[in-house]
Design a protein around this motif. Structure first.
Motif, PDB file in Angstrom:
ATOM      1  N   THR A 261      77.609  58.767  68.778  1.00 43.05           N
ATOM      2  CA  THR A 261      76.630  58.219  69.742  1.00 43.05           C
ATOM      3  C   THR A 261      76.666  59.020  71.057  1.00 43.05           C
ATOM      4  O   THR A 261      75.615  59.320  71.635  1.00 43.05           O
TER       5      THR A 261
ATOM      6  N   GLU B 211      73.671  55.520  64.040  1.00 40.71           N
ATOM      7  CA  GLU B 211      73.717  54.351  63.163  1.00 40.71           C
ATOM      8  C   GLU B 211      72.800  54.577  61.953  1.00 40.71           C
ATOM      9  O   GLU B 211      73.140  54.224  60.829  1.00 40.71           O
TER      10      GLU B 211
ATOM     11  N   ARG C 199      75.555  49.269  74.817  1.00 41.34           N
ATOM     12  CA  ARG C 199      76.610  49.907  74.026  1.00 41.34           C
ATOM     13  C   ARG C 199      77.436  48.857  73.263  1.00 41.34           C
ATOM     14  O   ARG C 199      77.717  47.783  73.780  1.00 41.34           O
ATOM     15  N   GLY C 200      77.805  49.226  72.066  1.00 34.51           N
ATOM     16  CA  GLY C 200      78.562  48.295  71.220  1.00 34.51           C
ATOM     17  C   GLY C 200      77.667  47.268  70.547  1.00 34.51           C
ATOM     18  O   GLY C 200      78.148  46.311  69.942  1.00 34.51           O
TER      19      GLY C 200
ATOM     20  N   SER D 273      76.008  47.029  67.884  1.00 36.74           N
ATOM     21  CA  SER D 273      76.001  46.763  66.437  1.00 36.74           C
ATOM     22  C   SER D 273      76.640  45.408  66.132  1.00 36.74           C
ATOM     23  O   SER D 273      76.288  44.765  65.138  1.00 36.74           O
TER      24      SER D 273
HETATM   25  N1  ASP Z   1      77.352  53.363  68.426  1.00 36.89           N
HETATM   26  C1  ASP Z   1      76.996  52.522  69.519  1.00 36.89           C
HETATM   27  C2  ASP Z   1      78.015  52.686  70.629  1.00 36.89           C
HETATM   28  O1  ASP Z   1      78.856  53.552  70.574  1.00 36.89           O
HETATM   29  C3  ASP Z   1      76.796  51.104  69.128  1.00 36.89           C
HETATM   30  C4  ASP Z   1      77.943  50.460  68.398  1.00 36.89           C
HETATM   31  O2  ASP Z   1      78.890  51.092  67.980  1.00 36.89           O
HETATM   32  O3  ASP Z   1      77.908  49.257  68.250  1.00 36.89           O
HETATM   33  O4  ASP Z   1      77.954  51.978  71.595  1.00 36.89           O
END
Ligand code: ASP
Length: 436
Positions: free
Chosen positions: A49, A114, A182-183, A185
């Protein structure tokens, strides 16, 4: 039926993806799989990412992102080779390369990690790939469309085979891609769990469970066996970073438990997050401790403030106009502190003070910076005397000055404010008081 979300470290290499495969195939209930982009393979590595955000920046600055996009390509090509799957990932990357000069969105670039991970995982499992754009929708202003997305996700229940869905993003009405923060998922996984009415939402990561305190601050902290949605919300909002803070909202409505599990140690119990209070004996009073540095507090004093009807409203409307989200509002009879997480520039500070002077004409006003907020969280507190005393004694014994105290009305948490320089010591002192 179980919805599983696998994070970046689980998706990092062929070896880890094979672990993921074994986990999924070991239980036929694991039917809906949400994946993150491949994360770091070691501490010096770069998350896919982050590479994609970098590629987007390069494209904007230099008119080309070839170099960085080729790093993404290399990563996926070697992933497919090592997994020995019959998938040529190159055309997918070529398509991204073609879109990059056209697209004006960093979200599009970031989402491709993703997307590609989902294509790979579906091939590995021989599951159906369903793009998140088909089920996760945003409106034209980029606001997540909860109802619409839920209706679309519900239709997945009819899928006969297993399904892989990329996390983190969805689509706007003009077909452009929009990501969550971010995060995100984790949030996608929670939405899928709600939509298909899963019996469990498993969130697979690289730790044995949710730690009582941040392991980067406290050495070998204990793991929690269980906690409630509310406790998790408090802790993740205050910086505990196993799950995206929004993830509980969708599952909470349906009462679907979330289980944090470790891909690298699948037999470990993990942490169960549920609706109900813990009933177990020996349940610790404090479930967890988390905190954030770099908050700001504005202290206002004015004689007879308590009699001035509308004082708080006038103060808060200044913050509203300046788009500052207020986190805590500890008050005395003639004093009020407004605590928020923004770090202001000198100019913003001066403007804020000016506005507050005009709004309420305080006799004293001061901005306090470098404030750390620490939340001590646990349902057990409501029924146990002496929790606050224990916190304050621990801090006093470590020679730490408490700047602010706030207890949530649900008695689920006690928040203390300390200077940033005392942050780590304070967390350790509180942890030791309750766990050692
Ligand atoms: N890949 C994205 C991130 O690094 C989303 C995720 O991992 O949830 O934030």
């Amino acid at each position: 039926m179980i919805v599983c979300k696998f994070g970046g470290t689980s998706m990092a290499t062929a070896e880890t993806i094979n672990k993921v495969k074994d986990i999924i195939l070991s239980d036929p209930e694991r039917k809906f799989i949400v994946v993150s982009a491949p994360g770091k393979r070691d501490s010096k590595d770069i998350k896919v990412t982050d590479l994609l955000y970098k590629a987007y920046d390069e494209q904007q600055k230099n008119g080309s992102c070839k170099e960085t996009l080729n790093k993404v390509r290399d990563r996926f090509v070697s992933l497919c080779e090592n997994l020995k799957i019959d998938l040529d990932i190159n055309p997918y990357i070529d398509e991204i390369a073609k879109q990059m000069p056209k697209t004006i969105s960093a979200d599009y670039a970031a989402s491709r990690g993703e997307y590609l991970a989902g294509i790979v995982m579906a091939k590995v499992l021989n599951f159906k790939f369903i793009d998140a754009t088909e089920i996760i929708k945003f409106n034209a202003n980029g606001v997540f469309e909860n109802e619409l997305s839920n209706d679309l996700i519900k239709r997945l229940k009819n899928e006969k085979s297993g399904v892989v869905i990329p996390g983190f993003y969805g689509k706007m009405p003009d077909k452009s891609i929009k990501t969550f923060t971010r995060g995100g998922s984790d949030f996608t996984g929670a939405l899928i769990a709600r939509g298909v009415n899963a019996s469990l939402y498993e969130n697979w990561t690289d730790v044995d469970g949710f730690s009582v305190a941040n392991p980067q601050i406290v050495k070998n902290p204990k793991s929690m066996e269980s906690l409630t949605y509310e406790e998790l919300r408090e802790l993740s909002y205050m910086g505990a970073s196993v799950l995206h803070p929004d993830s509980i909202f969708p599952v909470k409505v349906e009462g679907i438990p979330i289980q944090i599990k470790n891909t690298f140690n699948p037999s470990a119990k993990g942490t169960m997050i549920t609706k109900e209070l813990h009933t177990k004996e020996n349940q610790p009073i404090v479930t967890g401790v988390a905190g954030r540095k770099h908050n700001t507090s504005v202290l206002l004093k004015k004689p007879m403030m308590n009699n001035e009807i509308g004082f708080a409203r006038k103060v808060l409307s200044v913050f509203e106009r300046r788009c500052i989200s207020v986190e805590h509002l500890p008050t005395g009879i003639d004093t009020m502190s407004v605590v928020f997480s923004n770090v202001l520039t000198k100019e913003e500070e001066a403007n804020l003070i000016e506005d507050l002077k005009i709004a309420v004409n305080p006799s004293f006003i001061e901005i306090e910076k470098n404030l750390s907020l620490i939340a001590i969280v646990g349902h057990g507190m409501a029924s146990t005397k002496g929790t606050a005393a224990k916190v304050f004694t621990a801090l006093a014994n470590s020679d730490i000055n408490i700047i602010l105290i706030d207890q949530g009305s649900s008695e689920l948490n006690i928040i203390v404010g300390v200077e940033d320089k005392d942050f780590e010591n304070a967390i350790n002192a509180i942890y030791s008081a309750f766990y050692e």
